[in-house]
Design a protein around this motif. Structure first.
Motif, mmCIF file in Angstrom:
data_model
loop_
_atom_site.group_PDB
_atom_site.id
_atom_site.type_symbol
_atom_site.label_atom_id
_atom_site.label_comp_id
_atom_site.label_asym_id
_atom_site.label_seq_id
_atom_site.Cartn_x
_atom_site.Cartn_y
_atom_site.Cartn_z
ATOM 1 N N THR A 163 0.819 -1.039 -0.246
ATOM 2 C CA THR A 163 -0.020 -0.048 0.024
ATOM 3 C C THR A 163 0.761 1.307 0.030
ATOM 4 O O THR A 163 1.974 1.192 0.655
ATOM 5 N N ASP A 164 0.534 2.153 -0.820
ATOM 6 C CA ASP A 164 1.025 3.511 -0.654
ATOM 7 C C ASP A 164 0.676 4.400 0.085
ATOM 8 O O ASP A 164 -0.472 4.511 0.313
ATOM 9 N N VAL A 165 1.537 4.606 1.371
ATOM 10 C CA VAL A 165 0.997 5.619 2.310
ATOM 11 C C VAL A 165 1.611 6.826 2.203
ATOM 12 O O VAL A 165 3.006 7.070 2.236
ATOM 13 N N PRO A 191 6.137 5.360 5.157
ATOM 14 C CA PRO A 191 5.069 6.214 4.540
ATOM 15 C C PRO A 191 5.988 7.412 3.769
ATOM 16 O O PRO A 191 7.143 7.494 4.446
ATOM 17 N N GLN A 192 5.402 8.031 2.951
ATOM 18 C CA GLN A 192 6.105 9.152 2.533
ATOM 19 C C GLN A 192 5.800 10.463 3.534
ATOM 20 O O GLN A 192 4.790 10.648 3.340
ATOM 21 N N LEU A 193 6.685 11.108 3.756
ATOM 22 C CA LEU A 193 6.078 12.058 4.796
ATOM 23 C C LEU A 193 5.999 13.422 3.803
ATOM 24 O O LEU A 193 7.093 13.636 3.144
ATOM 25 N N VAL A 194 4.979 14.125 4.336
ATOM 26 C CA VAL A 194 4.495 15.580 3.793
ATOM 27 C C VAL A 194 4.423 16.284 4.893
ATOM 28 O O VAL A 194 3.607 16.096 5.816
ATOM 29 N N ALA A 195 5.077 17.450 4.632
ATOM 30 C CA ALA A 195 4.803 18.418 5.759
ATOM 31 C C ALA A 195 3.693 19.352 5.260
ATOM 32 O O ALA A 195 3.543 19.610 4.142
ATOM 33 N N ASP A 196 2.917 19.510 6.152
ATOM 34 C CA ASP A 196 1.508 19.977 6.026
ATOM 35 C C ASP A 196 1.420 21.457 6.893
ATOM 36 O O ASP A 196 1.344 21.437 8.195
ATOM 37 N N GLY A 197 1.281 22.517 6.410
ATOM 38 C CA GLY A 197 1.495 23.693 7.335
ATOM 39 C C GLY A 197 0.207 24.119 8.083
ATOM 40 O O GLY A 197 0.175 24.826 8.910
ATOM 41 N N SER A 198 -0.848 23.156 7.480
ATOM 42 C CA SER A 198 -2.392 23.543 8.273
ATOM 43 C C SER A 198 -2.385 22.812 9.467
ATOM 44 O O SER A 198 -3.385 22.963 10.445
ATOM 45 N N LEU A 199 -1.349 21.860 9.693
ATOM 46 C CA LEU A 199 -1.468 21.011 10.699
ATOM 47 C C LEU A 199 -0.561 21.432 11.900
ATOM 48 O O LEU A 199 0.463 22.333 11.704
ATOM 49 N N GLU A 200 -1.120 21.497 13.221
ATOM 50 C CA GLU A 200 -0.363 21.819 14.361
ATOM 51 C C GLU A 200 0.360 20.867 15.136
ATOM 52 O O GLU A 200 0.170 19.467 14.598
ATOM 53 N N THR A 201 1.129 21.074 16.229
ATOM 54 C CA THR A 201 1.711 19.990 16.849
ATOM 55 C C THR A 201 0.732 19.044 17.630
ATOM 56 O O THR A 201 -0.215 19.599 18.098
ATOM 57 N N GLY A 202 0.992 17.808 17.475
ATOM 58 C CA GLY A 202 0.101 17.058 18.023
ATOM 59 C C GLY A 202 -0.977 16.590 17.037
ATOM 60 O O GLY A 202 -1.949 15.704 17.363
ATOM 61 N N CYS A 204 -1.630 14.603 12.913
ATOM 62 C CA CYS A 204 -1.054 13.939 11.803
ATOM 63 C C CYS A 204 -2.128 13.023 11.200
ATOM 64 O O CYS A 204 -2.875 12.982 11.810
ATOM 65 N N GLU A 205 -1.856 13.014 10.015
ATOM 66 C CA GLU A 205 -2.691 12.196 8.969
ATOM 67 C C GLU A 205 -2.345 11.089 8.152
ATOM 68 O O GLU A 205 -1.092 11.392 7.666
ATOM 69 N N ILE A 206 -2.719 10.049 8.067
ATOM 70 C CA ILE A 206 -2.388 9.114 7.067
ATOM 71 C C ILE A 206 -3.243 9.004 6.103
ATOM 72 O O ILE A 206 -4.668 8.593 6.186
ATOM 73 N N GLU A 207 -2.670 9.036 4.715
ATOM 74 C CA GLU A 207 -3.556 8.811 3.829
ATOM 75 C C GLU A 207 -3.091 7.786 2.758
ATOM 76 O O GLU A 207 -1.761 7.377 2.566
ATOM 77 N N THR A 208 -4.035 7.156 2.164
ATOM 78 C CA THR A 208 -3.805 5.973 1.353
ATOM 79 C C THR A 208 -5.033 6.066 0.234
ATOM 80 O O THR A 208 -5.632 6.815 0.320
ATOM 81 N N LYS A 209 -4.875 5.040 -0.735
ATOM 82 C CA LYS A 209 -5.607 5.132 -1.860
ATOM 83 C C LYS A 209 -7.131 4.697 -1.394
ATOM 84 O O LYS A 209 -8.037 5.127 -2.005
ATOM 85 N N MET A 210 -7.439 3.998 -0.338
ATOM 86 C CA MET A 210 -8.404 3.725 0.101
ATOM 87 C C MET A 210 -9.139 4.718 1.016
ATOM 88 O O MET A 210 -10.399 4.807 1.305
ATOM 89 N N GLY A 211 -8.390 6.009 1.474
ATOM 90 C CA GLY A 211 -8.918 6.889 2.425
ATOM 91 C C GLY A 211 -7.964 7.545 3.146
ATOM 92 O O GLY A 211 -6.727 7.072 3.184
#
Length: 250
Positions: A163-165, A191-202, A204-211
């Motif tokens: 699975t691509d994560v 997983p592939q790490l992606v920096a998201d400026g809309s997220l705050e400390t504490g 995180c989100e995991i994304e896959t093709k299924m959701g």
């Protein structure tokens, strides 16, 4: 004026008679110094005996009637006393039943009020507990930006290796997450790490093709809150069904 004739009045002599089969015969005059006895009359004696017998019969009937009247009075008293006792018992039972129904109704209303009160309090307690937990976890996340590393490791362990994560993390914590993932032993996939400026400390989100899944503290506390409230709502529904099934007591 004609002359008045002189009449000589002779005193009547006592001459008693006795009735016999041959007829009436005179009795001899009584001797001097003795009182003549009156002859017995069988007819009169029979009449007196009948009268006495009738008197005794009437007295016996009177005694029987008095005894019957006394017995009837005693039975009437007993019946009246029994009826009065039954009426008193019936009134007492009705009063006890009415009081018992009133007490039962009051207890049921009190129980319903208590259940409603505790249901409201439970919701407030859950909100308060989650609010406290949110503040505590927020402080912990400020101290340890990798607070969610355990949740991420568990989530990645449940995914297939093919699975691509993509793991979205706060931009300020990207280097920390990169270093943390490099040192996790036996990680099934990276997983592939992606920096998201809309997220705050504490967060995180995991994304896959299924959701995708939000592993942040707020999201997890929100899930816990919904689970608690669903449980409380189901319990209230079950309690209401039981109360409706029981119905009011007679």
């Amino acid at each position: 004026m004609p002359a008045t004739p002189n009449y000589k009045i002779e005193p009547l002599q006592y001459a008693p008679w006795q009735t016999t089969e041959e007829g009436a015969i005179p009795l001899p005059p009584p001797q001097e110094g003795l009182v003549a006895e009156r002859p017995r009359d069988p007819v009169n004696e029979l009449s007196v005996e009948r009268i006495n017998e009738r008197i005794r019969e009437l007295e016996r009937q009177l005694a029987e009637r008095e005894e019957l009247a006394a017995r009837q009075i005693a039975e009437a008293k007993t019946t009246a006393l029994r009826q009065a006792q039954e009426a008193q018992q019936s009134e007492t039972h009705a009063l006890q039943t009415r009081i018992a129904n009133q007490v039962t109704g009051a207890v049921q209303r009190f129980e319903a009020q208590c259940e409603s009160y505790f249901a409201q309090v439970e919701h407030e307690v859950v909100r308060l507990a989650l609010s406290i937990a949110s503040r505590v976890l927020h402080r912990e996340s400020q101290i340890d930006p990798l607070l969610l590393s355990g949740a991420v490791r568990v989530a990645l362990g449940q995914l297939s290796e093919s699975t691509d994560v993509t793991l979205r993390v706060p931009a300020a914590d990207l280097s920390l997450w990169t270093e943390m993932l490099r040192h996790i032993p036996n990680l099934p996939l990276h997983p592939q790490l992606v920096a998201d400026g809309s997220l705050e400390t504490g967060e995180c989100e995991i994304e896959t093709k299924m959701g995708s899944i939000d592993l942040g503290v707020k999201a997890q506390l929100g899930e816990i809150e919904r689970g608690f409230f669903d449980l409380l709502d189901r319990r209230q529904q079950l309690t209401g069904k039981k109360r409706a099934g029981a119905g009011p007591e007679a």
